[in-house]
Design a protein around this motif. Sequence first.
Motif, PDB file in Angstrom:
ATOM      1  N   GLN A 125       0.849  -1.189   0.000  1.00 45.41           N
ATOM      2  CA  GLN A 125       0.000   0.000   0.000  1.00 45.41           C
ATOM      3  C   GLN A 125       0.884   1.238   0.000  1.00 45.41           C
ATOM      4  OE1 GLN A 125      -2.643   0.879   3.416  1.00 45.41           O
ATOM      5  NE2 GLN A 125      -4.297   1.064   1.920  1.00 45.41           N
ATOM      6  N   THR A 126       0.687   2.085  -1.020  1.00 44.10           N
ATOM      7  CA  THR A 126       1.448   3.325  -1.149  1.00 44.10           C
ATOM      8  C   THR A 126       0.478   4.455  -1.490  1.00 44.10           C
ATOM      9  OG1 THR A 126       1.840   2.925  -3.505  1.00 44.10           O
ATOM     10  CG2 THR A 126       3.498   2.089  -1.955  1.00 44.10           C
ATOM     11  N   PRO A 127       0.898   5.701  -1.332  1.00 42.95           N
ATOM     12  CA  PRO A 127       0.006   6.826  -1.683  1.00 42.95           C
ATOM     13  C   PRO A 127      -0.466   6.785  -3.140  1.00 42.95           C
ATOM     14  CG  PRO A 127       1.837   7.602  -0.344  1.00 42.95           C
ATOM     15  CD  PRO A 127       2.131   6.170  -0.663  1.00 42.95           C
ATOM     16  N   LEU A 128       0.429   6.402  -4.069  1.00 46.84           N
ATOM     17  CA  LEU A 128       0.031   6.336  -5.477  1.00 46.84           C
ATOM     18  C   LEU A 128      -1.012   5.238  -5.698  1.00 46.84           C
ATOM     19  CD1 LEU A 128       0.348   7.213  -8.404  1.00 46.84           C
ATOM     20  CD2 LEU A 128       2.296   5.633  -8.592  1.00 46.84           C
ATOM     21  N   GLU A 129      -0.814   4.105  -5.038  1.00 46.57           N
ATOM     22  CA  GLU A 129      -1.772   2.995  -5.190  1.00 46.57           C
ATOM     23  C   GLU A 129      -3.145   3.378  -4.664  1.00 46.57           C
ATOM     24  OE1 GLU A 129      -4.029  -0.322  -3.448  1.00 46.57           O
ATOM     25  OE2 GLU A 129      -2.622   0.898  -2.280  1.00 46.57           O
ATOM     26  N   ALA A 177       1.516 -14.468  -3.867  1.00 45.18           N
ATOM     27  CA  ALA A 177       1.648 -13.060  -3.482  1.00 45.18           C
ATOM     28  C   ALA A 177       3.054 -12.543  -3.766  1.00 45.18           C
ATOM     29  CB  ALA A 177       1.293 -12.887  -2.008  1.00 45.18           C
ATOM     30  N   ARG A 178       4.071 -13.390  -3.493  1.00 42.86           N
ATOM     31  CA  ARG A 178       5.459 -12.981  -3.786  1.00 42.86           C
ATOM     32  C   ARG A 178       5.632 -12.713  -5.276  1.00 42.86           C
ATOM     33  NH1 ARG A 178       6.960 -16.454   0.623  1.00 42.86           N
ATOM     34  NH2 ARG A 178       6.958 -18.305  -0.681  1.00 42.86           N
ATOM     35  N   LEU A 179       5.055 -13.584  -6.095  1.00 43.89           N
ATOM     36  CA  LEU A 179       5.162 -13.401  -7.538  1.00 43.89           C
ATOM     37  C   LEU A 179       4.443 -12.129  -7.975  1.00 43.89           C
ATOM     38  CD1 LEU A 179       5.926 -14.473 -10.351  1.00 43.89           C
ATOM     39  CD2 LEU A 179       3.790 -15.766 -10.340  1.00 43.89           C
ATOM     40  N   ALA A 180       3.231 -11.913  -7.455  1.00 47.99           N
ATOM     41  CA  ALA A 180       2.462 -10.732  -7.838  1.00 47.99           C
ATOM     42  C   ALA A 180       3.135  -9.447  -7.370  1.00 47.99           C
ATOM     43  CB  ALA A 180       1.048 -10.827  -7.259  1.00 47.99           C
ATOM     44  N   HIS A 181       3.735  -9.491  -6.188  1.00 44.43           N
ATOM     45  CA  HIS A 181       4.359  -8.275  -5.646  1.00 44.43           C
ATOM     46  C   HIS A 181       5.524  -7.807  -6.508  1.00 44.43           C
ATOM     47  CE1 HIS A 181       5.436  -5.283  -2.725  1.00 44.43           C
ATOM     48  NE2 HIS A 181       6.656  -5.754  -2.627  1.00 44.43           N
ATOM     49  N   GLY A 182       6.162  -8.719  -7.199  1.00 46.89           N
ATOM     50  CA  GLY A 182       7.240  -8.329  -8.104  1.00 46.89           C
ATOM     51  C   GLY A 182       6.766  -7.406  -9.218  1.00 46.89           C
ATOM     52  N   HIS A 183       5.455  -7.386  -9.481  1.00 55.90           N
ATOM     53  CA  HIS A 183       4.902  -6.535 -10.542  1.00 55.90           C
ATOM     54  C   HIS A 183       4.191  -5.304  -9.989  1.00 55.90           C
ATOM     55  CE1 HIS A 183       5.832  -9.738 -13.340  1.00 55.90           C
ATOM     56  NE2 HIS A 183       5.080 -10.588 -12.668  1.00 55.90           N
ATOM     57  N   TYR A 184       4.249  -5.113  -8.664  1.00 57.96           N
ATOM     58  CA  TYR A 184       3.463  -4.033  -8.034  1.00 57.96           C
ATOM     59  C   TYR A 184       3.805  -2.665  -8.612  1.00 57.96           C
ATOM     60  CZ  TYR A 184       1.753  -0.938  -4.326  1.00 57.96           C
ATOM     61  OH  TYR A 184       1.120   0.053  -3.618  1.00 57.96           O
ATOM     62  N   GLN A 185       5.072  -2.286  -8.528  1.00 56.39           N
ATOM     63  CA  GLN A 185       5.458  -0.948  -8.980  1.00 56.39           C
ATOM     64  C   GLN A 185       5.337  -0.819 -10.492  1.00 56.39           C
ATOM     65  OE1 GLN A 185       6.058   1.477  -6.684  1.00 56.39           O
ATOM     66  NE2 GLN A 185       5.881   2.826  -8.474  1.00 56.39           N
ATOM     67  N   THR A 186       5.633  -1.886 -11.219  1.00 61.94           N
ATOM     68  CA  THR A 186       5.525  -1.831 -12.685  1.00 61.94           C
ATOM     69  C   THR A 186       4.097  -1.560 -13.122  1.00 61.94           C
ATOM     70  OG1 THR A 186       7.343  -3.423 -12.838  1.00 61.94           O
ATOM     71  CG2 THR A 186       6.002  -3.090 -14.801  1.00 61.94           C
ATOM     72  N   GLY A 203      -6.828   2.224 -20.050  1.00 65.88           N
ATOM     73  CA  GLY A 203      -5.828   2.591 -19.051  1.00 65.88           C
ATOM     74  C   GLY A 203      -4.591   1.709 -19.032  1.00 65.88           C
ATOM     75  N   LEU A 204      -4.720   0.453 -19.430  1.00 68.25           N
ATOM     76  CA  LEU A 204      -3.605  -0.487 -19.375  1.00 68.25           C
ATOM     77  C   LEU A 204      -2.714  -0.340 -20.606  1.00 68.25           C
ATOM     78  CD1 LEU A 204      -5.472  -3.703 -18.138  1.00 68.25           C
ATOM     79  CD2 LEU A 204      -4.038  -2.166 -16.783  1.00 68.25           C
ATOM     80  N   THR A 205      -1.409  -0.262 -20.382  1.00 73.61           N
ATOM     81  CA  THR A 205      -0.444  -0.231 -21.483  1.00 73.61           C
ATOM     82  C   THR A 205      -0.088  -1.663 -21.885  1.00 73.61           C
ATOM     83  OG1 THR A 205       1.488  -0.235 -20.037  1.00 73.61           O
ATOM     84  CG2 THR A 205       0.486   1.910 -20.531  1.00 73.61           C
ATOM     85  N   THR A 206       0.774  -1.778 -22.875  1.00 76.13           N
ATOM     86  CA  THR A 206       1.185  -3.116 -23.335  1.00 76.13           C
ATOM     87  C   THR A 206       1.855  -3.893 -22.208  1.00 76.13           C
ATOM     88  OG1 THR A 206       1.520  -2.252 -25.570  1.00 76.13           O
ATOM     89  CG2 THR A 206       2.552  -4.362 -25.025  1.00 76.13           C
ATOM     90  N   VAL A 207       2.713  -3.214 -21.441  1.00 79.14           N
ATOM     91  CA  VAL A 207       3.419  -3.881 -20.343  1.00 79.14           C
ATOM     92  C   VAL A 207       2.440  -4.329 -19.264  1.00 79.14           C
ATOM     93  CG1 VAL A 207       5.116  -3.573 -18.504  1.00 79.14           C
ATOM     94  CG2 VAL A 207       5.554  -2.633 -20.780  1.00 79.14           C
ATOM     95  N   SER A 208       1.572  -3.419 -18.842  1.00 80.81           N
ATOM     96  CA  SER A 208       0.639  -3.772 -17.767  1.00 80.81           C
ATOM     97  C   SER A 208      -0.377  -4.821 -18.225  1.00 80.81           C
ATOM     98  CB  SER A 208      -0.079  -2.515 -17.259  1.00 80.81           C
ATOM     99  OG  SER A 208      -0.741  -1.838 -18.309  1.00 80.81           O
ATOM    100  N   ARG A 209      -0.773  -4.813 -19.475  1.00 78.75           N
ATOM    101  CA  ARG A 209      -1.698  -5.852 -19.972  1.00 78.75           C
ATOM    102  C   ARG A 209      -1.051  -7.228 -19.891  1.00 78.75           C
ATOM    103  NH1 ARG A 209      -6.266  -4.328 -22.875  1.00 78.75           N
ATOM    104  NH2 ARG A 209      -6.315  -6.418 -23.802  1.00 78.75           N
TER     105      ARG A 209
END
Length: 527
Positions: A125-129, A177-186, A203-209
């Motif tokens: 959990q971060t301010p941006l999120e 969760a560990r695997l998903a967290h690796g993509h959190y900031q991306t 809203g989703l870019t190619t990377v986020s999709r």
Amino acid sequence: MSTSSQTLIQILRAAHCRSTHHHFALDATELVQTDSGKRLVSQLLRHHGRYLTGAKDPDTRFRDFQNHVIHVDDGYWGGAPRVAHQWYDRLQRYLHQSRYSDAAHAAGVLSHYFTDPIQPLHTAQTPLEKVLHRPIEWCITQNYANLLAEWKSNPTRIVFQLSDQSGWLGEAILQSARLAHGHYQTLLDHFDLAACEKNSRQGLTTVSRRIVSQLIGLSVTGWARILERAAEEAERRNQQTIPVAGLTLPMVLSGIRVPDRLWVRRITHKVEREKVENLIAEFRRTGDVTQNLASEVRVLQRVREIHEREKNYRQRKAELAAAHKALVQAEEDRQQRETVEANVLPFIQTHDNIRLHLPDPLVDAPSIGKKTAARFAGIGIHTVGEFLQADVPTMARRLDTRWITEDTLQAWRCQALLMCQLPSMLAREVQLLVGAGYATTDALAKSNSDSLYQAVTQFAETYSGRRYLRGAETPTRDRLDIIIGDAAHAMIKVKRGQASEEQASDTAPTISTIQSSDAAAARRRAA
């Protein structure tokens, strides 16, 4: 999968699914491969209303959002594994009792607690999120069908396998969760809020999709494997198969409900779209989100604040306890030093027949030879007086010699004290007395010749006793009577001195405290 099953799934997907959790729960049923799993799926589809309701109940009824997350970087904070185990046990209990409608609801709830931590936004959990949480989830809901299709078309898609060890469910959630967290900031960095504001699907870019599609695949595949495991365990426990449910009537009824379900879904999507629009508008206007913050984020933020306060309180409490312990230890060390200086050393006799004196070199003390005395010299202890005044644990630590323990130093200390306090004492005599358990003048004064003679004689027969004697004779009963008398005379002088000191100060420590601790340590050494 039968034609009726496929038709029912198509109807449910087209009209009954209003969120990603509905889709996760439903799409996983098509990936179940085992026979027992397919039998369980037939019961879930027969009771699809309760199954899909359960898949959303953690959000709409329970609202225990702290159990929907695993914050990986904060010690895996969150209750998802614990609650998932509870609902899995409930699922097994309902299957054992043949309560298949309740089992369908429990399975739906379990699917929510399993799949939520696989979404990156539920791993920190971060301010941006806080700002992007609702727009990202809404964008994923709008693009779900295309994202699932992208995963299915990817030849390198993820394969989910469960462990055979106990606690396999919790471990699967933590690993995901560990695997998903690796993509959190991306995911946060590659979400276009401006594009989402114009078109919620953009809203989703190619990377986020690519990230989201892989995690959707992980969610539905993982849930399919859990359904297979649950069915297998239920049938093994019950020693009978789960009955295959007929799906014709549920298919007809679900078709009848299509118009009202479509209406409900349109209303739900309209409400959610308005919430996203209001959130973005508030952020554009104020630079923050407070009034339109998602309830999930708001509740989780409050729980996190409480958690942080509790963690800080526990940390502060531990620091205070450590500081208090250090203060108590420092005070005990100070009192011990004062006791040694005030009571032990003044008790040293000064007449001529005392064989050991405070200014004497340490090598003259019992049990301390030239090499050992050199070790003490290396830490600044050269005389008997310096040895008696030094702190035993500190000496042991600074000497750093395996065979010179605190118990050993206490025994040597008692030997030196006796030799300094009582007249005409030989080194081997004080060694035998301390080894036999009579480590202080007070203990000798209170003994009788029979018990003292027996204890000394028994110790003299041990390996340590023979080493101390070095061929000499064991002290006779008469010699021990003299030692007892000298000790008693010395203690009378001590008592008189203490009485005089008590009149001057009620806070003066007594010699008995020091001698009792020395005696206990010496007894441990002798044993």
